[in-house]
Design an enzyme around this catalytic site. Structure first.
Site: not given
Ligand code: XBP
Ligand code: MG
Length: 255
Positions: A11, A13, A58, A84
């Protein structure tokens, strides 16, 4: 397990680097300021928002669950992709200043794994440009080629906690989950990795130390370094004080 360990899947983040609080959050707020929409995500609010992965998702979640869809900017649905894109621009600019370093042990482990011919991949919900910027500004541009697959962002329809992104990476490498180990930092992350059968090592961070990691092989505060030992939060690290390939082979053989 008699199956050979072939690959490590990371992963990004929270796992490779602590990007959320001082990286993504700041970039979201910069985008909100740029568009003058009057939103600001403080550190605690952002921690709650991490329940939903993906930046666009989000923002929609914030609008519906926190603002109850009241007083949204005009054409909000159309504005989200624009916001975004601005957030990605702010985030990659921030990374280019070197503001976000890799977590302890990440560079050392990647280099050891490469020298021992383990295959490497990335499975993340973040936008591909964010992964490239992080790798380029920490390990150098050539490090993008260290990863056989960089599975990121919208290439799969369902983001974590769905397993799609790990499934994508496994298929692209033509490997079974038993031939790999995954590295994650969050509850959504481990739900994703374990849902496709990947044994998973967790390094927690400030936002995730209280998450449920009951499916993990090992839970640590970080990967550790020879001079900076990790703390074991769950599981057995066989007297190691930092994660190296030897420990990974032992963990893999026990599963
Ligand atoms: C990371 C995320 C991402 C980033 C933002 O989750 O949730 O959404 O916060 O990325 P994980 P984008 O570490 O589990 O992959 O804004 O580019 O979507
Ligand atoms: Mg993560």
């Amino acid at each position: 397990m008699n199956i050979k360990l072939e690959a490590l899947i990371f992963d990004v983040d929270g796992t490779l680097a602590d990007t959320e609080r001082d990286g993504h959050r700041v970039a979201f707020n910069d985008a909100f300021d740029e568009y003058g929409i009057g939103w600001h995500w403080d550190v605690d609010t952002y921690g709650q928002l991490l329940a939903v992965t993906g930046g666009k998702e989000r923002m929609h979640h914030y609008a519906s669950e926190f603002l109850h869809n009241r007083n949204l900017p005009d054409n909000f649905d159309q504005l989200v992709p624009e916001l975004h894109a601005a957030k990605t621009r702010h985030y990659t600019e921030l990374l280019s200043t070197g503001a976000i370093p890799l977590r302890p042990g990440v560079e050392r482990l990647l280099e050891e794994a490469r020298s021992k011919n383990f295959r490497l991949a990335i499975a993340t919900t973040t936008t591909p440009a964010n992964v490239s910027a992080l790798l380029a500004h920490t390990l150098g541009k050539e490090s993008l080629d260290w990863f056989e697959v960089i599975a990121a962002g919208d290439i799969v329809p369902a983001k974590k906690p769905a397993g799609d992104i790990y499934d994508y990476a496994l298929k692209a490498m033509n490997l079974s989950p038993e031939q790999c180990l995954a590295f994650e930092d969050s509850h959504n992350g481990i739900l994703s990795s374990t849902s496709v059968g990947l044994q998973t090592i967790i390094c927690v961070n400030g936002y995730t130390h209280d998450d449920d990691f009951s499916g993990a092989v090992l839970v640590l505060d970080n990967l550790g370094e020879p001079e900076q030992p990790f703390n074991v939060l769950q599981g057995e690290a066989d007297n190691h004080s930092y994660v190296d390939c030897d420990l990974l082979l032992k963990l893999h053989s026990m599963t």
